[in-house]
Motif scaffolding. Structure first.
Motif, PDB file in Angstrom:
ATOM      1  N   ILE C   3      -8.454   0.518  -4.975  1.00 31.15           N
ATOM      2  CA  ILE C   3      -7.350   1.272  -4.348  1.00 31.15           C
ATOM      3  C   ILE C   3      -6.232   0.343  -4.664  1.00 31.15           C
ATOM      4  O   ILE C   3      -4.873   0.797  -4.590  1.00 31.15           O
ATOM      5  N   ALA C   4      -6.217  -0.756  -4.510  1.00 27.41           N
ATOM      6  CA  ALA C   4      -5.273  -1.711  -4.673  1.00 27.41           C
ATOM      7  C   ALA C   4      -4.493  -1.599  -5.953  1.00 27.41           C
ATOM      8  O   ALA C   4      -3.348  -2.244  -6.265  1.00 27.41           O
ATOM      9  N   ASP C   5      -5.233  -1.004  -6.917  1.00 31.34           N
ATOM     10  CA  ASP C   5      -4.674  -0.734  -8.276  1.00 31.34           C
ATOM     11  C   ASP C   5      -4.137   0.710  -8.625  1.00 31.34           C
ATOM     12  O   ASP C   5      -3.903   1.256  -9.582  1.00 31.34           O
ATOM     13  N   MET C   6      -3.963   1.123  -7.368  1.00 32.70           N
ATOM     14  CA  MET C   6      -3.501   2.734  -7.269  1.00 32.70           C
ATOM     15  C   MET C   6      -2.264   2.900  -6.317  1.00 32.70           C
ATOM     16  O   MET C   6      -2.033   2.066  -5.673  1.00 32.70           O
ATOM     17  N   ASN C   7      -1.334   3.817  -6.621  1.00 38.12           N
ATOM     18  CA  ASN C   7      -0.272   4.045  -5.815  1.00 38.12           C
ATOM     19  C   ASN C   7      -0.839   5.655  -5.157  1.00 38.12           C
ATOM     20  O   ASN C   7      -1.767   6.149  -5.444  1.00 38.12           O
ATOM     21  N   TRP C   8      -0.013   5.969  -4.349  1.00 41.11           N
ATOM     22  CA  TRP C   8      -0.251   7.144  -3.463  1.00 41.11           C
ATOM     23  C   TRP C   8      -0.373   8.356  -4.295  1.00 41.11           C
ATOM     24  O   TRP C   8      -1.040   9.377  -4.164  1.00 41.11           O
ATOM     25  N   MET C   9       0.426   8.541  -5.130  1.00 45.47           N
ATOM     26  CA  MET C   9       0.688   9.569  -6.067  1.00 45.47           C
ATOM     27  C   MET C   9      -0.774   9.739  -6.957  1.00 45.47           C
ATOM     28  O   MET C   9      -1.173  10.843  -7.304  1.00 45.47           O
ATOM     29  N   GLN C  10      -1.112   8.478  -7.363  1.00 42.35           N
ATOM     30  CA  GLN C  10      -2.400   8.608  -8.402  1.00 42.35           C
ATOM     31  C   GLN C  10      -3.627   9.018  -7.396  1.00 42.35           C
ATOM     32  O   GLN C  10      -4.417   9.756  -7.977  1.00 42.35           O
TER      33      GLN C  10
ATOM     34  N   ALA D  32       5.482   4.064  -2.387  1.00 49.70           N
ATOM     35  CA  ALA D  32       6.054   4.600  -3.480  1.00 49.70           C
ATOM     36  C   ALA D  32       5.306   4.373  -4.892  1.00 49.70           C
ATOM     37  O   ALA D  32       4.051   4.585  -4.894  1.00 49.70           O
ATOM     38  N   TYR D  33       6.014   3.910  -5.943  1.00 46.87           N
ATOM     39  CA  TYR D  33       5.117   3.573  -7.156  1.00 46.87           C
ATOM     40  C   TYR D  33       4.346   2.563  -6.931  1.00 46.87           C
ATOM     41  O   TYR D  33       3.356   2.181  -8.131  1.00 46.87           O
ATOM     42  N   LEU D  34       4.130   1.677  -6.174  1.00 51.57           N
ATOM     43  CA  LEU D  34       3.606   0.433  -6.135  1.00 51.57           C
ATOM     44  C   LEU D  34       2.258   0.677  -5.524  1.00 51.57           C
ATOM     45  O   LEU D  34       1.999   1.515  -5.078  1.00 51.57           O
ATOM     46  N   SER D  35       1.442  -0.653  -5.587  1.00 55.22           N
ATOM     47  CA  SER D  35       0.116  -0.418  -5.208  1.00 55.22           C
ATOM     48  C   SER D  35       0.048  -0.019  -3.799  1.00 55.22           C
ATOM     49  O   SER D  35       0.897  -0.450  -2.897  1.00 55.22           O
ATOM     50  N   LEU D  36      -0.816   0.985  -3.228  1.00 52.93           N
ATOM     51  CA  LEU D  36      -1.184   1.006  -2.040  1.00 52.93           C
ATOM     52  C   LEU D  36      -1.419  -0.136  -1.013  1.00 52.93           C
ATOM     53  O   LEU D  36      -1.268  -0.116   0.312  1.00 52.93           O
ATOM     54  N   GLY D 198       9.945  11.504   0.447  1.00 56.42           N
ATOM     55  CA  GLY D 198       9.928  11.938  -1.186  1.00 56.42           C
ATOM     56  C   GLY D 198       8.858  11.093  -1.845  1.00 56.42           C
ATOM     57  O   GLY D 198       7.756  11.074  -1.383  1.00 56.42           O
ATOM     58  N   ASP D 199       9.327   9.981  -2.585  1.00 59.19           N
ATOM     59  CA  ASP D 199       8.449   9.029  -3.216  1.00 59.19           C
ATOM     60  C   ASP D 199       8.075   7.908  -2.334  1.00 59.19           C
ATOM     61  O   ASP D 199       6.861   7.144  -2.662  1.00 59.19           O
TER      62      ASP D 199
END
Lengths: 233, 233, 233, 233, 233, 233
Positions: C3-10, D32-36, D198-199
């Motif tokens: 999960i640490a290698d993902m963002n919420w959109m992914q 946003a685009y960064l790690s959760l 948004g993001d």
């Protein structure tokens, strides 16, 4: 009928024709010369006797209640109020899940009063289920009968000294104890209370003849039975 | 000896010569054709039988335990884990206050396992008191005996079908049920579990001859008794 | 995938095609010569290795668990059972809110067993979500492999002495420790347990050759992966 | 030094010469685009970097915190305030039991503020132990540095976009987002917040050049290190 | 004397000569035509009037209590029993820390009864501090006075219709309401209770002449004062 | 308008035209020479003054808050964070049940910050109700006004020394106290804090002329009123 004498299939059948159920609330605590389990024994017995002719199932009594003031007497088990309230909530959730809609908590111990508050607040989130909290020992007719025999009768006196609670090897005195001073008792800590209470009886005759006992019990059973019958609206 | 057969003065005497005590942990839940109170009845019975010759007092069983997976079977009462842990803590606090130093929780229901964790964490703040959590039904000798009769024996099978738990009006089949698939069972919700389990037996013979029952019970009582004897260090 | 290698959109995209997720459960506690974080490290590693080819996301391990019996060993962190149960409930609420429907808790520490009870009771109010509690270290195949190497292997022995948990500056003995007596251990308080356990290993070889380690780990990863695959009904 | 790189014996030695310890507090939530896991990663990284030259051990970060307002973003895990407070209390109890007397909670997430209250109330019953709750990201020097680069920097902007938190496959825009309206945000429910944000960035540049990042991080590490050094009276 | 009219230094002085203190317990809930804050106003007023000549400090009333049965009447605030018990525990802990040794909880609302249980269990762990829970409105002399005027007086009737609780713009009827049926009321859910209770008065005269009010209040104040004076052993 | 000046029927009418309500949050704790109830008095006063022209009802202040750091000053009452969070949840549940949809918590004490977290998490399960947590004393305009008079103003200084909080018999010094060192204060235990703080003022002028007080109060009332007006989306 005792739940212990039923299996789930029999209960499923019962629920197709009735939705009442009884849970006795007890306490294990000092009762002077009598059994440590007086409140559990009597709550369960009065509930079973009352429910019998109506065919309403009775759960085993919850043995432990809220009784911090007796904590210094060996054998006393006291649940904290928070714990007790949670037990009542979980119990009611379970009973509602089973399909019971009219539940009577037959209580045998004054310290368990928070169960009444717990039941009322539970009904707020479960508006389709009715819960009656019932103290068998201070219901109007029962209390009137007890007081007619001895107005000072209280905890661990003759009114709790019955065939199911007295011990063969621990005879009660043939005497009448002066009532305690409740104002003083209520601000005593556990150690002071133990010293003050002596044997633990709160006042009244330790024993009365069998016919007096029987008459009192008869009133209590009938008054409890009436509660099971209603009103439920 | 049952606590219900003692008063506080007798218990005070006992505590001058011994500091052991037993509390049975039960559950009211589906047991197929058997009593809804099987786990309560057997935990209390094995505890009383084991403690008798040692003179160790036995509290009434806590009737209700943790059994959410049976929630869809009518009659099942399940306490939440948090509630149960609090009950155990309050109970142990009370017993320690009475002066007990060696406490055995004789457990009759697998779902009550959090009581073991609760007891261990309680000991952390009560280093002078020992608490043993004991599952009578899967202790090594008892389990070996059960498996020697029928390796698939489980919940609600013959090993729980004893004179004190079977119901006169609900005869068990003379059959052997195939074991359930635990992997599947463990991810089922309550409604799915009820459908999957059918009558509720988890597998094995529904009944065995009296001598097989008796032999199993004998092993269980003796193994439980040995636990009361120690080791306590 | 972590999960640490993902963002919420992914993760939002992932949830359109799968609804499985893994959360490893660890503990920070004594492990003899090995890292204090053994249970956290291995639970997370076995989960990530198992989930990798399936593309299932793995949350960071919850580092702390329930381990009061090791409280006297410096560095041990123990959550109370109530706390732990609440953490599990809140976690599951959050995962269900995200849209996960099949959740695996890969547990690395025996003391965390109350999480299994917590998960089961949570499912009672969340009948549309499946939660599997899985002890990677005593799953049947893994346990069989471990016992085939050394039947006495236990806490802090070779089965937990792996490249990710051993410390460069703290070599383990090339020895085999006799198993502890669990009956005695279970009634010890924290101070007694520390004295009794010595370095903290519960028994078995401190180390085994790399190929033995690798074989065990391979079994563990595959068995864990199979769990992620089902059955889920 | 990471606790994960120590065993209990090494920690026992450390405690003979120092009594400080660090626990990072994280959160898994939308960034946003960064790690959760931004808040977990950065809190642990800044703590380890700060503690390194002082030789103070650092526990693994608690991954999950209090973040109900991001609940509608997939992947977010939020503990309830009560749960979080209990985790902090149990953690502090454990650390005090190990012998630590000066504890720093290095927090990476604004929503975890109740941990500060929890720590203060814990000190009331543990007057011999000091706990400092420290928000690394809004400490005076760090905040001044961040604002000197971009006064509108906030959640998920460049100040959290660092080599350890950005994702190879999810490039951030080369843009500057207008700040959100906090007054409106604070009364939004979770679904409204997701739509509004948004993001998920709260405002500011999404990225800044490496030297800007490095300079900020350097300030943060040094300011955190100073906290570990005192004052402790 | 009101605590609100003192600073900490003045209270520190007081504590060198006396150790008594009063906390009024209120409720905000329907009271028919009267103020929603009747129970709070009267508990605080009777406490202040009683304490005045004795120089005992009185805290501001806790405004909210336990009143789930009035939940359907707008304005009612009800704390759950667990919450209320915790408030009482924290309050008593704080008062004991300040040095108070004799504490009176002057209660204005029947639903707050769990505070009595909470106080008793708190004394079990605080044996050096005395707490008296006191219902001013059903103390023997006050109740006798009320019943001598109108035996059916109850919630929201004249006995609570006093200069401090009636509203200029909401005159009470000059009438006497028939008493409600408590057996029925106790199993009603909130919506049924609202419908059944009508304006909310439980029975009795809505108003009585000023001299009747004054006489009742005089009795109540004196009876409360006597409680502050003892017995305390 | 004060809720105490309304009955339930009047509130029912109000709710047909508006759905806003205010609850002030106080604290009883040391305030140097000023009333122990400063935070309660001012939160309630600013709320009532702000709400008056808008016709929004204001509940009585919750007198007690979270203030463990002042525990060693006599008179201080501190609720534990868990307790306080539960109070806030129960309050919000009650207000929502009454039909309020826009709720403002006007807070007078910094230590009550967990109420903000509690409110946010409550909104997660009550998405149709808005709750704004508002610190009247550090809102932007009010704080700017205070700092323009004396940048070091803080707890128990002139900004809290108002006609409703000062005591006739306890004059404040005509002096300016040097600000305390917050870094040191935050790691002090209660006894150390009491010694360090002296009279309890955190820094700044003890008193300012009436026109300065009035101007500050005017700003505070208007800023609070603006909050009641919105934005609510």
């Amino acid at each position: 009928m005792k739940i212990a004498d039923m299996n789930w299939m029999q209960l499923e059948s019962y629920l197709q024709q009735d939705d009442r159920v009884v849970v006795p609330l007890g306490s294990v605590e000092q009762h002077a010369y009598l059994s440590l389990a007086v409140d559990m024994i009597l709550a369960e017995k009065v509930a079973v006797d009352a429910a019998e002719p109506l065919g309403i199932p009775v759960y085993p009594a919850i043995p432990f209640g809220v009784t911090p003031y007796f904590a210094a007497f060996p054998g006393t088990v006291s649940l904290r109020v928070e714990t007790y309230v949670r037990v009542i909530h979980d119990l009611l959730d379970s009973l509602a899940r089973s399909g019971f809609k009219r539940i009577v908590l037959v209580n045998g111990h004054g310290g368990n009063q928070p169960a009444a508050s717990a039941a009322t607040e539970w009904m707020l989130s479960n508006p389709g289920v009715k819960v009656r909290f019932y103290n068998w020992w201070n219901a109007p007719h029962t209390l009137a009968n007890v007081r007619s025999v001895d107005p000072t009768s209280s905890h661990a006196s003759w009114m709790e000294n019955l065939p199911w609670t007295r011990l063969a090897d621990a005879p009660c005195p043939d005497a009448r104890k002066a009532p305690i001073d409740y104002q003083r008792f209520h601000v005593m800590n556990a150690a002071q209370a133990k010293e003050y209470l002596g044997d633990g009886n709160f006042g009244g005759w330790y024993q009365r003849p069998a016919e007096v006992e029987n008459a009192m019990w008869q009133v209590a059973v009938e008054e409890t039975r009436a509660i099971l019958q209603g009103p439920w609206e």
